[in-house]
Design an enzyme around this catalytic site. Structure first.
Site, PDB file in Angstrom:
ATOM      1  N   TYR A 131     -29.681  15.824  49.851  1.00 11.81           N
ATOM      2  CA  TYR A 131     -28.895  16.483  48.798  1.00 11.81           C
ATOM      3  C   TYR A 131     -27.488  16.845  49.313  1.00 11.81           C
ATOM      4  CZ  TYR A 131     -28.068  20.044  45.113  1.00 11.81           C
ATOM      5  OH  TYR A 131     -27.548  20.807  44.084  1.00 11.81           O
ATOM      6  N   SER A 184     -22.110  21.152  45.302  1.00 14.46           N
ATOM      7  CA  SER A 184     -22.996  22.274  45.664  1.00 14.46           C
ATOM      8  C   SER A 184     -22.493  22.935  46.930  1.00 14.46           C
ATOM      9  CB  SER A 184     -24.396  21.741  45.918  1.00 14.46           C
ATOM     10  OG  SER A 184     -25.189  22.723  46.549  1.00 14.46           O
ATOM     11  N   LYS A 211     -23.995  15.413  47.941  1.00 15.39           N
ATOM     12  CA  LYS A 211     -23.021  16.345  47.356  1.00 15.39           C
ATOM     13  C   LYS A 211     -21.725  16.390  48.180  1.00 15.39           C
ATOM     14  CE  LYS A 211     -25.339  17.939  43.748  1.00 15.39           C
ATOM     15  NZ  LYS A 211     -24.892  17.688  42.371  1.00 15.39           N
ATOM     16  N   SER A 267     -27.144  17.613  30.312  1.00 16.71           N
ATOM     17  CA  SER A 267     -26.862  18.837  29.542  1.00 16.71           C
ATOM     18  C   SER A 267     -28.029  19.241  28.636  1.00 16.71           C
ATOM     19  CB  SER A 267     -25.570  18.674  28.739  1.00 16.71           C
ATOM     20  OG  SER A 267     -25.491  17.423  28.114  1.00 16.71           O
TER      21      SER A 267
HETATM   22  P1  NDP Z   1     -31.633  21.158  36.078  1.00 12.10           P
HETATM   23  O1  NDP Z   1     -32.740  20.527  36.854  1.00 12.10           O
HETATM   24  O2  NDP Z   1     -31.914  22.413  35.349  1.00 12.10           O
HETATM   25  O3  NDP Z   1     -31.060  20.069  35.016  1.00 12.10           O
HETATM   26  C1  NDP Z   1     -30.747  18.788  35.460  1.00 12.10           C
HETATM   27  C2  NDP Z   1     -30.202  17.947  34.320  1.00 12.10           C
HETATM   28  O4  NDP Z   1     -29.858  16.655  34.848  1.00 12.10           O
HETATM   29  C3  NDP Z   1     -31.199  17.718  33.200  1.00 12.10           C
HETATM   30  O5  NDP Z   1     -30.524  17.657  31.968  1.00 12.10           O
HETATM   31  C4  NDP Z   1     -31.774  16.349  33.535  1.00 12.10           C
HETATM   32  O6  NDP Z   1     -32.266  15.657  32.388  1.00 12.10           O
HETATM   33  C5  NDP Z   1     -30.551  15.641  34.116  1.00 12.10           C
HETATM   34  N1  NDP Z   1     -30.899  14.531  34.985  1.00 12.10           N
HETATM   35  C6  NDP Z   1     -31.634  14.571  36.119  1.00 12.10           C
HETATM   36  N2  NDP Z   1     -31.783  13.331  36.621  1.00 12.10           N
HETATM   37  C7  NDP Z   1     -31.118  12.490  35.798  1.00 12.10           C
HETATM   38  C8  NDP Z   1     -30.894  11.093  35.778  1.00 12.10           C
HETATM   39  N3  NDP Z   1     -31.407  10.274  36.698  1.00 12.10           N
HETATM   40  N4  NDP Z   1     -30.153  10.578  34.769  1.00 12.10           N
HETATM   41  C9  NDP Z   1     -29.659  11.365  33.819  1.00 12.10           C
HETATM   42  N5  NDP Z   1     -29.814  12.707  33.777  1.00 12.10           N
HETATM   43  C10 NDP Z   1     -30.547  13.259  34.751  1.00 12.10           C
HETATM   44  O7  NDP Z   1     -30.437  21.303  37.105  1.00 12.10           O
HETATM   45  P2  NDP Z   1     -29.293  22.440  37.246  1.00 12.10           P
HETATM   46  O8  NDP Z   1     -28.781  22.798  35.917  1.00 12.10           O
HETATM   47  O9  NDP Z   1     -29.783  23.484  38.155  1.00 12.10           O
HETATM   48  O10 NDP Z   1     -28.194  21.620  38.061  1.00 12.10           O
HETATM   49  C11 NDP Z   1     -27.081  20.970  37.450  1.00 12.10           C
HETATM   50  C12 NDP Z   1     -26.163  20.458  38.544  1.00 12.10           C
HETATM   51  O11 NDP Z   1     -25.719  21.557  39.347  1.00 12.10           O
HETATM   52  C13 NDP Z   1     -26.843  19.478  39.497  1.00 12.10           C
HETATM   53  O12 NDP Z   1     -25.935  18.482  39.871  1.00 12.10           O
HETATM   54  C14 NDP Z   1     -27.184  20.349  40.698  1.00 12.10           C
HETATM   55  O13 NDP Z   1     -27.290  19.594  41.870  1.00 12.10           O
HETATM   56  C15 NDP Z   1     -25.986  21.295  40.712  1.00 12.10           C
HETATM   57  N6  NDP Z   1     -26.236  22.544  41.405  1.00 12.10           N
HETATM   58  C16 NDP Z   1     -27.224  23.408  40.991  1.00 12.10           C
HETATM   59  C17 NDP Z   1     -27.421  24.594  41.661  1.00 12.10           C
HETATM   60  C18 NDP Z   1     -28.466  25.585  41.244  1.00 12.10           C
HETATM   61  O14 NDP Z   1     -28.673  26.583  41.972  1.00 12.10           O
HETATM   62  N7  NDP Z   1     -29.128  25.419  40.108  1.00 12.10           N
HETATM   63  C19 NDP Z   1     -26.613  24.963  42.832  1.00 12.10           C
HETATM   64  C20 NDP Z   1     -25.596  23.981  43.176  1.00 12.10           C
HETATM   65  C21 NDP Z   1     -25.432  22.833  42.470  1.00 12.10           C
HETATM   66  P3  NDP Z   1     -33.767  15.038  32.362  1.00 12.10           P
HETATM   67  O15 NDP Z   1     -34.702  16.192  32.459  1.00 12.10           O
HETATM   68  O16 NDP Z   1     -33.868  14.280  31.088  1.00 12.10           O
HETATM   69  O17 NDP Z   1     -33.861  14.140  33.556  1.00 12.10           O
END
Ligand code: NDP
Length: 243
Positions: free
Chosen positions: A152, A139, A156, A10
């Site tokens: 992915y 997703s 998912k 988040s």
């Molecule tokens: P972002 O890349 O903008 O944000 C990802 C978040 O996940 C960051 O807060 C990041 O923190 C955290 N994160 C990533 N890897 C880890 C880890 N190993 N442990 C803990 N935290 C982690 O992604 P989105 O907001 O776009 O996506 C959010 C969710 O929605 C995901 O599950 C994605 O697959 C899903 N989704 C997104 C879509 C899109 O079009 N954007 C479409 C469909 C699904 P940090 O930087 O510290 O690692």
């Protein structure tokens, strides 16, 4: 008494907007990311102004031992988790022939093992409290497949099966488990997709645009509330009509 929600991933993107919506709906929110970062710091600063109890925690969701330690810390410092949003996720897009074992493993570890590790640690207390809401972010790729996303889409899709099965196990304890399948949503993750693919996608989306993070967060907020009491095991699409 305020309900407590843990929103993984988040610090930015969809997770940040989910956290905002939950804070505004009266939840005490625990923010989360894999590491300390400017994003996480500024998100916490921003949301603390809305609710001073907002806090944050960092751990890698793909590290089972780290997840266990972090969940123990949350229980010790905050007491419980009523709502768990498994949102953290990554993409490592490559066609299958070019995909390394590491591309495959890292996506599985974060997107599928992550929700498993966290849910396993949080669920016993929900069962004990006879209340809980678990919302997993999958997703559209899980439903229709997506070019360059075998890893992915597999992770998912796994999350959908995980959620449906979990719902069968937890319903008797008044713990619901649902999964949301977003379409293309404007975040850092989707901005990495080349523009020509985005334009091609938009042509197939009924609403002719990418989605906004708020459009996922509003559904999460409903599912996190007591108003969703008879919804469990559901797969909910938020994709602008990308059929
Ligand atoms: P972002 O890349 O903008 O944000 C990802 C978040 O996940 C960051 O807060 C990041 O923190 C955290 N994160 C990533 N890897 C880890 C880890 N190993 N442990 C803990 N935290 C982690 O992604 P989105 O907001 O776009 O996506 C959010 C969710 O929605 C995901 O599950 C994605 O697959 C899903 N989704 C997104 C879509 C899109 O079009 N954007 C479409 C469909 C699904 P940090 O930087 O510290 O690692």
């Amino acid at each position: 008494m305020k309900q407590i929600a843990l929103v993984t991933g988040s610090s930015r993107g969809i997770g940040k907007e989910i956290a905002r919506e939950l804070v505004q709906s009266g939840f005490q929110v625990v923010l989360h990311a894999s590491k300390a970062s400017k994003d996480l710091e500024s998100t916490e600063f921003e949301f603390k102004k809305l609710d001073h109890r907002t806090s944050s925690i960092v751990f890698d969701v793909s590290d089972g031992a780290a997840v266990e330690r972090a969940c123990k810390d949350i229980f010790k410092s905050i007491g419980r988790v009523d709502v768990l949003i498994n949102n953290a996720g990554i993409a490592r897009d490559k066609t299958l022939v070019n995909m390394s074992d590491d591309d495959w493993d890292s996506v599985m570890k974060v997107n599928l093992y992550g929700p498993f590790f966290i849910t396993k640690n949080v669920l016993p207390a929900m069962i004990e409290n006879n209340y809980g809401r678990i919302i997993n972010i999958s997703s559209i790729a899980a439903e229709r497949g997506a070019y360059g996303k075998t890893n992915y889409a597999a992770a998912k899709s796994g999350l959908i099966g995980f959620t449906k099965s979990l719902a069968l196990e937890t319903g008797r304890y008044n713990v619901t488990a649902n999964v949301i399948c977003p379409g293309l949503i404007d975040t850092e993750m989707s901005r990495a997709i080349p523009e020509k693919y985005v334009q091609k996608a938009i042509e197939q989306i009924s609403l002719r645009r990418v989605g906004r993070t708020e459009e996922i967060a509003s559904l999460v907020s409903f599912l996190a509330s007591e108003k969703s009491s008879y919804i469990t095991g559901a797969v909910l699409d938020v994709n602008g009509g990308w059929l």
